[in-house]
Write an enzyme that holds these catalytic residues in place. Structure first.
Site, PDB file in Angstrom:
ATOM      1  N   GLU A   1      -7.658 -12.689 -10.983  1.00 31.64           N
ATOM      2  CA  GLU A   1      -8.894 -12.377 -10.243  1.00 31.64           C
ATOM      3  C   GLU A   1      -9.660 -11.257 -10.961  1.00 31.64           C
ATOM      4  OE1 GLU A   1      -9.246 -12.778  -5.731  1.00 31.64           O
ATOM      5  OE2 GLU A   1      -9.905 -10.724  -5.999  1.00 31.64           O
TER       6      GLU A   1
ATOM      7  N   HIS B   1     -12.098  -4.107   7.912  1.00 32.73           N
ATOM      8  CA  HIS B   1     -11.136  -3.067   7.531  1.00 32.73           C
ATOM      9  C   HIS B   1     -11.581  -2.150   6.403  1.00 32.73           C
ATOM     10  CE1 HIS B   1      -9.733  -4.562   3.588  1.00 32.73           C
ATOM     11  NE2 HIS B   1     -10.026  -5.747   4.060  1.00 32.73           N
TER      12      HIS B   1
ATOM     13  N   ARG C   1     -12.709   0.554   3.739  1.00 31.29           N
ATOM     14  CA  ARG C   1     -12.834   2.013   3.807  1.00 31.29           C
ATOM     15  C   ARG C   1     -14.279   2.484   3.920  1.00 31.29           C
ATOM     16  NH1 ARG C   1      -8.040   5.179   2.038  1.00 31.29           N
ATOM     17  NH2 ARG C   1      -6.541   3.510   2.118  1.00 31.29           N
TER      18      ARG C   1
HETATM   19  C1  UD1 Z   1      -5.655  -1.834   1.204  1.00 34.99           C
HETATM   20  C2  UD1 Z   1      -6.428  -1.789  -0.115  1.00 34.99           C
HETATM   21  C3  UD1 Z   1      -7.699  -2.623  -0.006  1.00 34.99           C
HETATM   22  C4  UD1 Z   1      -7.406  -4.033   0.503  1.00 34.99           C
HETATM   23  C5  UD1 Z   1      -6.618  -3.941   1.805  1.00 34.99           C
HETATM   24  C6  UD1 Z   1      -6.222  -5.324   2.270  1.00 34.99           C
HETATM   25  C7  UD1 Z   1      -6.361   0.292  -1.447  1.00 34.99           C
HETATM   26  C8  UD1 Z   1      -6.811   1.695  -1.587  1.00 34.99           C
HETATM   27  N1  UD1 Z   1      -6.823  -0.392  -0.391  1.00 34.99           N
HETATM   28  O1  UD1 Z   1      -6.469  -1.162   2.175  1.00 34.99           O
HETATM   29  O2  UD1 Z   1      -8.273  -2.729  -1.294  1.00 34.99           O
HETATM   30  O3  UD1 Z   1      -8.615  -4.713   0.739  1.00 34.99           O
HETATM   31  O4  UD1 Z   1      -5.427  -3.180   1.581  1.00 34.99           O
HETATM   32  O5  UD1 Z   1      -5.809  -5.321   3.598  1.00 34.99           O
HETATM   33  O6  UD1 Z   1      -5.589  -0.191  -2.250  1.00 34.99           O
HETATM   34  N2  UD1 Z   1      -0.574  -0.389   7.662  1.00 34.99           N
HETATM   35  C9  UD1 Z   1       0.568  -0.685   8.375  1.00 34.99           C
HETATM   36  N3  UD1 Z   1       1.247  -1.817   8.041  1.00 34.99           N
HETATM   37  C10 UD1 Z   1       0.840  -2.669   7.081  1.00 34.99           C
HETATM   38  C11 UD1 Z   1      -0.321  -2.364   6.380  1.00 34.99           C
HETATM   39  C12 UD1 Z   1      -1.025  -1.209   6.667  1.00 34.99           C
HETATM   40  O7  UD1 Z   1       0.954   0.026   9.274  1.00 34.99           O
HETATM   41  O8  UD1 Z   1       1.506  -3.691   6.840  1.00 34.99           O
HETATM   42  C13 UD1 Z   1      -1.317   0.860   7.991  1.00 34.99           C
HETATM   43  C14 UD1 Z   1      -0.568   2.118   7.498  1.00 34.99           C
HETATM   44  O9  UD1 Z   1      -0.761   3.147   8.434  1.00 34.99           O
HETATM   45  C15 UD1 Z   1      -1.280   2.436   6.180  1.00 34.99           C
HETATM   46  C16 UD1 Z   1      -2.702   2.044   6.552  1.00 34.99           C
HETATM   47  O10 UD1 Z   1      -2.576   0.850   7.333  1.00 34.99           O
HETATM   48  O11 UD1 Z   1      -1.158   3.792   5.814  1.00 34.99           O
HETATM   49  C17 UD1 Z   1      -3.635   1.812   5.389  1.00 34.99           C
HETATM   50  O12 UD1 Z   1      -3.069   0.990   4.385  1.00 34.99           O
HETATM   51  P1  UD1 Z   1      -3.648   1.088   2.858  1.00 34.99           P
HETATM   52  O13 UD1 Z   1      -2.950   0.098   2.016  1.00 34.99           O
HETATM   53  O14 UD1 Z   1      -3.641   2.507   2.416  1.00 34.99           O
HETATM   54  O15 UD1 Z   1      -5.168   0.730   3.027  1.00 34.99           O
HETATM   55  P2  UD1 Z   1      -5.885  -0.582   3.524  1.00 34.99           P
HETATM   56  O16 UD1 Z   1      -7.087  -0.137   4.293  1.00 34.99           O
HETATM   57  O17 UD1 Z   1      -4.917  -1.497   4.131  1.00 34.99           O
HETATM   58  N1  UDP Z   2      -5.492 -12.772   6.758  1.00 31.46           N
HETATM   59  C1  UDP Z   2      -4.281 -13.090   7.387  1.00 31.46           C
HETATM   60  N2  UDP Z   2      -4.090 -12.660   8.676  1.00 31.46           N
HETATM   61  C2  UDP Z   2      -5.018 -11.944   9.359  1.00 31.46           C
HETATM   62  C3  UDP Z   2      -6.233 -11.607   8.693  1.00 31.46           C
HETATM   63  C4  UDP Z   2      -6.429 -12.035   7.384  1.00 31.46           C
HETATM   64  O1  UDP Z   2      -3.418 -13.743   6.811  1.00 31.46           O
HETATM   65  O2  UDP Z   2      -4.783 -11.599  10.519  1.00 31.46           O
HETATM   66  C5  UDP Z   2      -5.690 -13.218   5.353  1.00 31.46           C
HETATM   67  C6  UDP Z   2      -7.013 -13.883   5.020  1.00 31.46           C
HETATM   68  O3  UDP Z   2      -6.950 -15.278   5.241  1.00 31.46           O
HETATM   69  C7  UDP Z   2      -7.208 -13.556   3.552  1.00 31.46           C
HETATM   70  C8  UDP Z   2      -6.526 -12.212   3.410  1.00 31.46           C
HETATM   71  O4  UDP Z   2      -5.692 -12.051   4.553  1.00 31.46           O
HETATM   72  O5  UDP Z   2      -6.524 -14.466   2.695  1.00 31.46           O
HETATM   73  C9  UDP Z   2      -7.568 -11.136   3.372  1.00 31.46           C
HETATM   74  O6  UDP Z   2      -6.957  -9.900   3.443  1.00 31.46           O
HETATM   75  P1  UDP Z   2      -7.730  -8.569   3.779  1.00 31.46           P
HETATM   76  O7  UDP Z   2      -8.941  -8.881   4.586  1.00 31.46           O
HETATM   77  O8  UDP Z   2      -6.710  -7.645   4.343  1.00 31.46           O
HETATM   78  O9  UDP Z   2      -8.109  -8.014   2.347  1.00 31.46           O
HETATM   79  P2  UDP Z   2      -9.302  -8.264   1.317  1.00 31.46           P
HETATM   80  O10 UDP Z   2      -9.382  -9.720   1.035  1.00 31.46           O
HETATM   81  O11 UDP Z   2     -10.529  -7.713   1.954  1.00 31.46           O
HETATM   82  O12 UDP Z   2      -8.906  -7.453   0.140  1.00 31.46           O
END
Ligand code: UD1
Ligand code: UDP
Length: 383
Positions: A120, A211, A213
């Site tokens: 990607e 979601h 940031r």
């Molecule tokens: C991260 C990525 C973002 C991606 C997103 C997909 C970075 C900086 N950000 O953002 O690019 O689009 O993932 O979803 O790499 N948490 C849980 N359990 C989980 C996952 C997350 O509890 O399984 C909570 C935790 O409190 C964690 C917080 O979510 O600290 C944030 O997770 P983090 O990976 O830092 O950032 P995302 O906003 O998820």
């Molecule tokens: N997705 C999932 N369960 C959910 C919400 C999203 O499996 O409850 C999947 C969605 O189909 C997509 C991926 O998660 O393939 C997107 O992830 P996210 O939005 O966390 O990250 P991003 O694509 O913005 O990096």
């Protein structure tokens, strides 16, 4: 000939979804020894995908902590990967997309002088603060990578503009379409009682996710308030929002939408039910990256809750509308889609610019070509 040792590194839900079909295929490929290392930047949301695709990582850094900062992730992943890479000594490391795991995975491999393949590659919004930190993560990963697997021709041109040589870029399609085609079924039965109870014929279901940031704070408040107004106005609409586990988003969504009838805030769904929910939706509201690729493949109009996108292909084709984060603009666009049938049908126009389900095959072909197992370059993906 000695087997090619390929280590795949990922850490979050979207990376896992998009790399799972590739890892499965690498495992089945005779000339390849496949090693999987997860950082577990996400824990539960990652494990859901590993379970679905029955993947067992050889290494799990288990770094997630609640409320982690980008620096927390960076330092833990960099240090953790040093040990793993020194032990495994792969011929190449594969990373995906634009998370902090992606960039640091590439950096850690570079520190060990191991080549990196970027899956990607070449997506660009042109603004380093939006999406933040993803735009910078993917640019930096592009600088570190030896091989670039670009989903589309547009992504290829972005890389060429940045001075990457044509011979190390492969246009493959996006692996998310490989994943999607494996899980979406027309007669899918939801185990989740709420999703199972909804009458998808008499109700118009809007699926939303949010979601990013750069949307934290006021933009997200605007988005959630807009959604409340939309629901109040349209009685035949049900809104399903599987809320990201980030504590900020959990709280804000509950505060603004928690009491609204017809808005269902639920836990993140496993990929299989989520993809099938998208397939049954009337329309989709999201700031997610991956969903912008999945929705057009399913022929669903999608309203993007961001000010720009690095995925212009479906915008140009008319299935995606980028509306920004102002309340009135979001309401205006969704009203139009709910009230103007001709407009809705025009956007729904099924079109899939992102892949044909064979991206993983092309990536493996390219790897084998680069390392001398194949003489021919893989064919270019064309939408
Ligand atoms: C991260 C990525 C973002 C991606 C997103 C997909 C970075 C900086 N950000 O953002 O690019 O689009 O993932 O979803 O790499 N948490 C849980 N359990 C989980 C996952 C997350 O509890 O399984 C909570 C935790 O409190 C964690 C917080 O979510 O600290 C944030 O997770 P983090 O990976 O830092 O950032 P995302 O906003 O998820
Ligand atoms: N997705 C999932 N369960 C959910 C919400 C999203 O499996 O409850 C999947 C969605 O189909 C997509 C991926 O998660 O393939 C997107 O992830 P996210 O939005 O966390 O990250 P991003 O694509 O913005 O990096």
């Amino acid at each position: 000939m000695k087997k090619l040792k390929v280590m795949t590194i990922f850490g979050t839900r979207p990376e896992a979804i998009k790399m799972a079909p590739l890892v499965k295929k690498l495992q089945e490929t005779e000339d390849i020894e496949s090693i999987l290392c997860v950082t577990a930047q996400h824990r539960e949301m990652l494990d859901m995908v590993l379970d679905l695709f029955e993947l067992k990582p050889q290494h799990d850094l288990n770094i997630m902590q609640h409320g982690q900062t980008i620096s927390d992730i960076t330092t833990k992943v960099l240090k953790g990967l040093e040990t793993v890479l020194q032990k495994e000594k792969p011929d190449i490391v594969l990373v995906h997309g634009d998370t902090t795991t992606t960039f640091i995975g590439a950096l850690a491999a570079f520190y060990q002088q191991i080549p990196v393949g970027h899956v990607e590659a070449g997506l660009r919004s042109g603004n380093i603060y939006s999406p933040y930190p993803e735009e910078m993560n993917r640019k930096l990963t592009g600088n570190l990578a030896t091989l670039h697997f670009a989903p589309t021709e547009g992504n290829y041109h972005n890389l060429i503009r940045e001075g990457i040589e044509d011979k190390v870029i492969f246009i493959t399609g996006n692996t998310v379409i490989d994943a999607l085609l494996q899980v979406v079924k027309e007669d899918y039965f939801f185990e989740n009682p709420l999703l199972n109870k909804i009458d998808y014929n008499s109700k118009r279901v809007i699926v939303m996710t949010c979601h990013r940031r750069e949307n934290w704070g006021e933009p997200m408040e605007n988005i959630f308030k807009a959604v409340v107004e939309i629901k109040r106005k349209h009685k035949d609409v049900e809104i399903v929002f599987p809320v990201h586990l980030n504590p900020n988003i959990q709280k804000l969504s509950r505060d603004i939408m928690g009491e609204e009838e017809g808005i269902h805030l639920i836990e993140p769904l496993d990929y299989e039910p989520f993809a099938n929910l998208l397939n049954k939706a009337h329309l989709i509201l999201t700031d997610s990256g991956g969903i912008q690729e999945e929705a057009p493949a399913l022929g669903k109009p999608i309203v993007v809750l961001r000010t720009e996108t690095e995925r212009p292909e479906a915008v140009e084709a008319g299935t995606v509308k980028v509306v920004g984060v102002e309340k009135s603009k979001i309401i205006h666009e969704v009203d139009k889609l709910l009230e103007d049938q001709a407009y809705y049908l025009q956007m729904k126009n099924a079109l899939n610019p992102y892949g044909d389900g064979r991206a993983c095959e092309r990536i493996i072909h390219a790897l084998k070509f680069y390392f001398g197992f194949n003489e021919e370059k893989p064919k270019v993906f064309k939408a």
